[in-house]
Design an enzyme around this catalytic site. Sequence first.
Site, PDB file in Angstrom:
ATOM      1  N   ARG A  50       0.747  -1.047   0.024  1.00 29.90           N
ATOM      2  CA  ARG A  50       0.159  -0.060   0.093  1.00 29.90           C
ATOM      3  C   ARG A  50       0.828   1.095  -0.037  1.00 29.90           C
ATOM      4  NH1 ARG A  50      -2.241  -2.767   5.001  1.00 29.90           N
ATOM      5  NH2 ARG A  50      -3.795  -4.291   4.038  1.00 29.90           N
ATOM      6  N   ASP A  52       2.250   4.882  -0.085  1.00 31.04           N
ATOM      7  CA  ASP A  52       1.569   6.350   0.120  1.00 31.04           C
ATOM      8  C   ASP A  52       1.341   7.020  -0.972  1.00 31.04           C
ATOM      9  OD1 ASP A  52       1.442   5.879   2.949  1.00 31.04           O
ATOM     10  OD2 ASP A  52       3.188   6.676   3.310  1.00 31.04           O
ATOM     11  N   ARG A 197      11.331   5.397   4.101  1.00 34.17           N
ATOM     12  CA  ARG A 197      11.386   7.025   4.224  1.00 34.17           C
ATOM     13  C   ARG A 197      11.909   7.334   5.589  1.00 34.17           C
ATOM     14  NH1 ARG A 197       5.542   9.019   2.597  1.00 34.17           N
ATOM     15  NH2 ARG A 197       6.477  10.837   3.159  1.00 34.17           N
TER      16      ARG A 197
END
Lengths: 252, 252
Positions: A50, A52, A197
């Site tokens: 999934r 972002d 990230r």
Amino acid sequence: MKRVMLEIAYDGTNYCGWQIQPNGITVEEIINKTLTELLKEPIFVIGASRTDSGVHALGNVAVFDTNTKIPGEKISFALNQRLPKDIVIQKSREVPLDFHPRYCNSRKTYEYRILNSRFPIPTERLYSYFIYYPLDTDAMKKAAEYLVGEHDFKSFCSNRTQVVDTIRRVYDINIERNKDMIDITISGNGFLYNMVRIIVGTLVKVGLGVYPPEHVHEILEKKDRMAAGPKAPAQGLMLKCIEYPDLVDENK
Amino acid sequence: MKRVMLEIAYDGTNYCGWQIQPNGITVEEIINKTLTELLKEPIFVIGASRTDSGVHALGNVAVFDTNTKIPGEKISFALNQRLPKDIVIQKSREVPLDFHPRYCNSRKTYEYRILNSRFPIPTERLYSYFIYYPLDTDAMKKAAEYLVGEHDFKSFCSNRTQVVDTIRRVYDINIERNKDMIDITISGNGFLYNMVRIIVGTLVKVGLGVYPPEHVHEILEKKDRMAAGPKAPAQGLMLKCIEYPDLVDENK
């Protein structure tokens, strides 16, 4: 009935990420809608990752079940005729009915691009993270070594997650500079929410000299999100591929 | 009064090219408007190269005259605060009052990117020309050799041009493949309307085997637009830089 697997590339710029949500258009939604029209039966895909909002993909994976007579490997072509240009199916093929893209042994590879130059380049603004101050990539490489292997990555996980087990294995982190562009490639058996990230945001702090490479080991041990660096922006991230070592590909 | 030169990078995707025109927003228009607001006097820039709709730039050049007290080299910073993110001034500096960016000895360098792969990559769609069939870059390199030097490039010029003298000097054409991306870099003392895109369209025909490399010599000799290949699409083209050998840069 058969189960078909898709390898999906997309430019995440204009989407609110992969997963269907009420406040914006998502990649999953577009693929469900297009498959439903093409196959004339309601289709709901199951995605592997999934991503972002703003994150890109070269090879995200999704599966769906269908009664169509179109052979699995031909669906990509038919689907690409109908999809918008920022979503491209790289490959489609039939997989066993019990194959699930998330509950399966896999190796995911992400790439993060940092433009480290005196000026931003407009054509790179949606596909890289611009950093003006020179980054010490040797220090970043040393810091990355502490993250390779099996660790509890709780410090590198956004608190929004509901996951209980925060242990993951990072196989490899490769950092390469090509002129002003720094490519960070990370592969592992799975990633926590925002983990790539936050790893990049932490490596950037090392590259800027905010803390020494060894400090990354302490961050890991603290098991506290507050100990790690900030989350690097979405647009620099690309999900490159997901490999399933136990899944036989007869067409390969 | 002083004359200031700007080196301008932009993503051409959302603009109707450089030059002001009635039917859409152009880069020149945005720069005039932003400079006028910043310097509080009406500013009209003179551009070096009128790039087409969808063409990108890393270093297009423009000059303007101003009475501002802001030093020439500081204007880029102030301007970048106000410009949209798809236009970035890389550099600004004062130049002699008689310097004109078009009527001056210069060396222009363009880059054209071709994605030559089995599938288009969504994040590259606005910055490259996708070609599915494998291109023979060795043949393209041989063909390019016929174009280097001083020639009458009438065959490689869109008929819409009003230019009478169609002789130009191409200094160098470099063709490099890096995985699926082919970069064609062309530098010369000046280019006719659509010349780079017609050269690329012609080299692609050679790369596809439609005609042999030697045929490019015949195309040159025919001095007829109909003899050359089609114009390659705009989004693959980037104006990389314009060098002025006779212009002294004291800050360099």
